[in-house]
Scaffold this motif. Structure first.
Motif, PDB file in Angstrom:
ATOM      1  N   VAL A 151       0.847  -1.206   0.000  1.00 33.91           N
ATOM      2  CA  VAL A 151       0.000   0.000   0.000  1.00 33.91           C
ATOM      3  C   VAL A 151       0.876   1.247   0.000  1.00 33.91           C
ATOM      4  O   VAL A 151       0.776   2.097  -0.878  1.00 33.91           O
ATOM      5  CB  VAL A 151      -0.949   0.002   1.218  1.00 33.91           C
ATOM      6  CG1 VAL A 151      -1.796   1.276   1.225  1.00 33.91           C
ATOM      7  CG2 VAL A 151      -1.837  -1.236   1.218  1.00 33.91           C
ATOM      8  N   GLU A 197      -6.110   5.824   9.237  1.00 32.21           N
ATOM      9  CA  GLU A 197      -6.029   6.443   7.908  1.00 32.21           C
ATOM     10  C   GLU A 197      -4.736   7.228   7.795  1.00 32.21           C
ATOM     11  O   GLU A 197      -4.426   8.062   8.649  1.00 32.21           O
ATOM     12  CB  GLU A 197      -7.203   7.372   7.674  1.00 32.21           C
ATOM     13  CG  GLU A 197      -7.179   8.019   6.277  1.00 32.21           C
ATOM     14  CD  GLU A 197      -8.292   9.020   6.065  1.00 32.21           C
ATOM     15  OE1 GLU A 197      -9.254   8.704   5.344  1.00 32.21           O
ATOM     16  OE2 GLU A 197      -8.200  10.135   6.643  1.00 32.21           O
ATOM     17  N   VAL A 209      -5.167   6.485   2.490  1.00 29.08           N
ATOM     18  CA  VAL A 209      -5.284   5.026   2.535  1.00 29.08           C
ATOM     19  C   VAL A 209      -5.701   4.607   3.932  1.00 29.08           C
ATOM     20  O   VAL A 209      -5.256   5.181   4.927  1.00 29.08           O
ATOM     21  CB  VAL A 209      -3.962   4.335   2.136  1.00 29.08           C
ATOM     22  CG1 VAL A 209      -3.613   4.649   0.696  1.00 29.08           C
ATOM     23  CG2 VAL A 209      -2.823   4.741   3.056  1.00 29.08           C
TER      24      VAL A 209
END
Length: 351
Positions: A151, A197, A209
């Motif tokens: 990510v 977050e 994200v």
């Protein structure tokens, strides 16, 4: 005949062992370099963008000189001689050269550690003097198997956590965290299973994200390895030649402060020392203190500053009792010890 045979075997063993390579290193007293002095005619510490000062006294880093290694094995008699010497130490080769790593790789790692120690020393020195600078938390890597892997990407800047902007200016009021330390604390305020977050900046664009906080090593984590990209208001250039490793951090920080201070930190005294430093000014322990104390004594140092966790090594040095040892835990401790030395008031912390 038995005596003759035994004598021949003994001589043969002695001659053979003279050329038998031994997987050991010999550590001995090394170079002493004044951080507020010169090296090969050039200042060790050069300051740009601010007024720089020169004072009497010295703030010296000290090194250990190693002999041996996978490509330069020592013979039996050299190892035994070092073992009997009060100024040298014998250690297994793998302590410095782990299996599977070449001497070139070890040298590269030590060069990186030296560069990091200089950056950390600059941050610690400026923070101790109350001079502001910026530290932007950047993703260095992610841990496979943890939520951030795949990510977040190396080079991402962590801008905010749960919508709260990450502070990047040092020093913060009330000594609050900033930079990567702030990110760790903000994520660490969650429990495993919570959702966090992160706002990341990637190639100039912002990306929000969400990920579930995992448990790692007994605490909350998302698996991001961070490093601070530091922007200082002054340019600090440190030149020490081919010396590597992180152990000069404390003395670099003191040298930078002395260069930036109108008044001398030492009051003309000759100080040597060894210890790592982090941007917050925490001083960490190092190895080779026994040999470094001998180096400092030979160079004429009056005091030797040593990290608290390295104190146990000082009693084993051949220079023990010949040089005054001062126990240091933080850069603030070192500055206060220098004030005691300079003014003659108060007492110094001992090991």
């Amino acid at each position: 005949m038995t005596l003759v045979v035994a004598l021949v075997l003994l001589i043969g063993l002695g001659v053979g062992s003279r050329f038998l390579p031994m997987p050991y290193l010999v550590a001995g007293p090394g170079l002493t370099l004044d951080t507020v002095g010169e090296n090969e005619g050039e200042p060790v510490i050069r300051i740009g963008g601010a007024e720089s000062y020169e004072h009497e006294g010295s703030l010296s880093m000290v090194t250990v000189q190693y002999a041996g290694g996978p490509q330069h094995r020592l013979d039996f008699f050299t190892v035994v001689s070092a073992w009997l010497s009060p100024n040298e130490a014998v250690m297994p080769e793998e302590l410095l050269f782990p299996a599977g790593r070449t001497q070139e790789e070890v040298s590269e790692q030590q060069a990186v550690q030296m560069n990091d120690s200089q950056t950390n020393a600059t941050a610690a020195a400026l923070g101790e003097m109350g001079i502001g600078y910026e530290a932007v938390p950047v993703v260095g890597d992610t841990v496979e198997g943890l939520p951030a892997h795949g990510v977040a990407e190396p080079g991402d800047i962590v801008v905010a956590v749960d919508g709260v902007t990450v502070p990047t200016s040092f020093p913060q009021e009330d000594e609050e965290a900033a930079g990567s330390t702030a990110v760790v604390e903000m994520v660490g305020a969650h429990e495993p299973g919570d959702t966090v977050e992160l706002t990341l900046e990637r190639d100039g664009e912002r990306l929000d994200v969400e990920m579930e906080v995992a448990e790692n090593d007994g605490g909350p984590a998302v698996g991001i390895m961070l490093a601070d990209d530091m922007d200082f208001p002054v340019d600090v250039e440190i030149t020490v030649g081919d010396i590597g490793g992180p152990s000069a951090g404390m003395m670099f920080a003191l040298g930078i402060m002395d260069r930036l201070s109108q008044e001398s930190l030492t009051g003309g005294a000759d100080i040597a020392g060894s210890g790592t430093i982090d941007p917050a000014g925490t001083v960490g322990g190092v190895s080779g203190i026994q040999q470094k104390m001998v180096s400092a004594q030979r160079a004429g140092a009056e005091y030797f500053f040593v990290a608290a966790e390295s104190c146990s090594q000082t009693t084993e040095s051949a220079a023990s009792g010949e040089i005054e040892v001062v126990r240091i835990e933080t850069l603030t401790d070192a500055v206060e010890a220098l004030e005691t030395i300079r003014t003659g008031e108060g007492s110094l912390p001992r090991c």
